[in-house]
Scaffold this active site. Structure first.
Site, short mmCIF file in Angstrom:
data_model
loop_
_atom_site.label_atom_id
_atom_site.label_comp_id
_atom_site.label_asym_id
_atom_site.label_seq_id
_atom_site.Cartn_x
_atom_site.Cartn_y
_atom_site.Cartn_z
N GLU A 147 28.46 10.51 9.37
CA GLU A 147 27.05 10.14 9.20
C GLU A 147 26.80 9.36 7.91
OE1 GLU A 147 24.95 14.02 11.21
OE2 GLU A 147 25.56 14.19 9.13
N PRO A 148 27.34 8.15 7.79
CA PRO A 148 27.10 7.39 6.55
C PRO A 148 25.68 6.84 6.47
CG PRO A 148 28.32 6.06 8.13
CD PRO A 148 28.16 7.42 8.75
N TYR B 226 17.69 4.89 -0.29
CA TYR B 226 16.83 5.81 -1.05
C TYR B 226 15.91 5.06 -2.03
CZ TYR B 226 20.28 8.76 1.10
OH TYR B 226 21.11 9.33 2.03
N ARG C 17 23.94 5.78 2.78
CA ARG C 17 23.98 4.92 1.60
C ARG C 17 25.04 3.82 1.71
NH1 ARG C 17 22.65 7.01 -3.51
NH2 ARG C 17 23.05 9.07 -2.64
N CYS D 150 2.17 4.91 -15.12
CA CYS D 150 1.78 5.68 -16.29
C CYS D 150 2.65 6.90 -16.48
CB CYS D 150 0.32 6.08 -16.15
SG CYS D 150 -0.74 4.65 -16.14
C1 LIG Z 1 21.78 12.51 3.60
C2 LIG Z 1 22.68 12.89 4.70
C3 LIG Z 1 23.64 12.00 5.15
C4 LIG Z 1 23.89 10.66 4.52
O1 LIG Z 1 24.29 10.73 3.20
P1 LIG Z 1 24.71 9.37 2.42
O2 LIG Z 1 25.05 9.86 1.06
O3 LIG Z 1 23.51 8.49 2.43
O4 LIG Z 1 25.85 8.79 3.16
C5 LIG Z 1 24.41 12.40 6.23
N1 LIG Z 1 24.25 13.60 6.83
C6 LIG Z 1 23.32 14.49 6.39
C7 LIG Z 1 23.18 15.78 7.09
C8 LIG Z 1 22.51 14.17 5.32
O5 LIG Z 1 21.61 15.05 4.90
#
Ligand SMILES: *Cc1c(COP(=O)(O)O)cnc(C)c1O
Length: 435
Positions: free
Chosen positions: A289-290, A389, A292, A360
């Site tokens: 699950e990439p 993000y 970033r 501010c």
């Molecule tokens: C945030 C998250 C990701 C992705 O993380 P990255 O650091 O953006 O790759 C994948 N799986 C789960 C469950 C997350 O909470």
């Protein structure tokens, strides 16, 4: 500043996707998020071409929370990637983009009944169950609607990795998942696998974000496969899948040694293949699950320079027309960035200045002590690697409107998210009837 993707110095002016950022500033105004579409596509392809195996199926799920717009959904769908969601709002956005909902997987440690219902009604791919309490709620909704739902169980595997180091926690205090070190885990798994409305596909873990230490992932693979084996043997059930989460670290500054996607995906696949042979486990599918690492380097934020100031202490400030409202990460967790004066690329970096926003808060700083070309009013400053993000954590502090997001590719730009207007800023704000 390191150049990414299609960034190019054209006579001292930065171009991305063949489009001059000066032109983008004129057309769309600043602040502006710019997405290098080609780089997003290249990143997607690095995952697709290297996270694959002859022994099992693979699925690449983009983590929506990094950056979500209809445009990114279209792009992911073009390459047949999947997506995750953690809220009704994310599900709604993905659905509104016409993304195939059977390729959407739902996360979250506190999914509401409304959210679980939405998962069932949209016929999404799977729900990643976080805890025992959730099992009944989802099962009841399935029962009412006469449907079954594919599910995974999120595990806390005792590896907590962030940036350079990973910690094998002994306290196991994360709010996510159920711990594999707690014997009641087998009761939880049994409860799911015995539930006729739920179909247990396998186990999920996510060990952190912006991780550089690849050993943490490799160790995670071993823990997951060994646990899968133990659970299937203990309960005498077939569990065919694992989901290893995301968290692959990217370059923001020279302090970061980013993970090379191509090499590391091949290494991960090899490690999964070897470990499953060693443990005599048959995996049908492995998911990652990439977030970033697909969108981070592909996004930049373009600002206009306003005033500059030299404080009594000698600190030099360059003020920009955005700040913590469009990039809260430096204020939130001291995230670091690089920047250039994007219309003066050929000028020497004679200035050391702190780039500060217009909000501010004294902590509204984007980069401390950044080496820049000498700036003047209306020069353009580009901050790189704001794709992940950035927009997704943006806010209206001080009633600043959220900037627009523009995709650039092949010398063309396309608006993906409009700049907010004063009207949209107050559209939900209703005067009181009586005072
Ligand atoms: C945030 C998250 C990701 C992705 O993380 P990255 O650091 O953006 O790759 C994948 N799986 C789960 C469950 C997350 O909470």
């Amino acid at each position: 500043m390191r150049y990414f993707g299609t960034m190019n110095n054209n006579n001292g002016i930065l171009e991305i996707g063949g489009v001059s950022v000066k032109k983008l500033a004129q057309k769309y105004k600043t602040p502006l998020y710019i997405i290098d579409q080609q780089l997003v596509e290249d990143n997607i392809l690095s995952y697709k071409n290297n996270f694959k195996s002859n022994s099992f199926e693979t699925e690449i799920v983009y983590a929506s929370k990094a950056f979500l717009s209809k445009g990114i959904c279209q792009l992911l769908n073009k390459y047949d990637l999947s997506m995750d969601a953690v809220s009704a709002g994310e599900l709604y956005t993905i659905h509104a983009s016409n993304f195939p909902m059977n390729k959407v997987h739902m996360h979250g440690n506190n999914k509401s009944i409304e959210e679980l219902k939405m998962c069932v009604d949209y016929n999404i791919g799977s729900v990643i169950l976080d805890n025992v309490d959730e099992i009944n709620n989802l099962s009841n909704i399935c029962e009412e609607e006469n449907k079954t739902m594919d599910v995974m169980l999120r595990l806390n595997i005792g590896i907590d990795a962030h940036t350079h180091e990973y910690i094998k926690t002994s306290k196991h205090s994360s709010k996510f998942g159920e711990s594999i070190f707690d014997d009641k885990i087998f009761d939880v798994i049994k409860e799911i696998s015995n539930n006729k409305n739920l179909n247990l596909l396998g186990f999920h873990c996510h060990i952190g974000s912006q991780i550089f230490d690849t050993k943490a992932f490799l160790e995670g693979i071993e823990v997951m496969i060994k646990f899968l084996k133990k659970a299937s043997e203990t309960l005498n059930i077939k569990i065919p899948q694992i989901n290893l989460g995301g968290g692959f670290g990217v370059y923001y500054t020279k302090e970061d040694t980013e993970i090379n996607i191509k090499n590391f995906m091949q290494e991960m696949i090899k490690h999964i293949e070897e470990t499953s042979i060693k443990e005599n486990v048959v995996l049908e599918k492995v998911t990652i699950e990439p977030g970033r690492s697909i969108i981070g380097n592909a996004g930049s934020t373009l600002y206009s320079v306003g005033y500059t100031k030299e404080t009594f202490s000698g600190l030099k400030y360059v003020f920009i027309d955005g700040g913590m409202s469009d990039n809260i990460r430096p204020a939130l967790y001291q995230a670091k960035y690089e920047a250039v004066v994007a219309n003066k690329l050929n000028e020497p970096l004679t200035e050391t200045a702190t780039i500060a926003g217009k909000c501010c808060e004294s902590g509204d700083l984007i980069i401390k002590n950044c080496n820049l070309a000498k700036t003047n009013y209306n020069d353009l400053i580009l901050v790189s690697t704001t794709g992940a993000y950035g927009y997704s954590m943006s806010n209206n502090y001080n009633k600043l409107v959220r900037p627009a997001v523009v995709f650039v590719k092949d010398s063309k730009s396309q608006l993906s998210i409009k700049r907010e207007t004063f009207e949209t800023l107050i559209e939900n704000d209703i005067p009181l009837d009586t005072i």
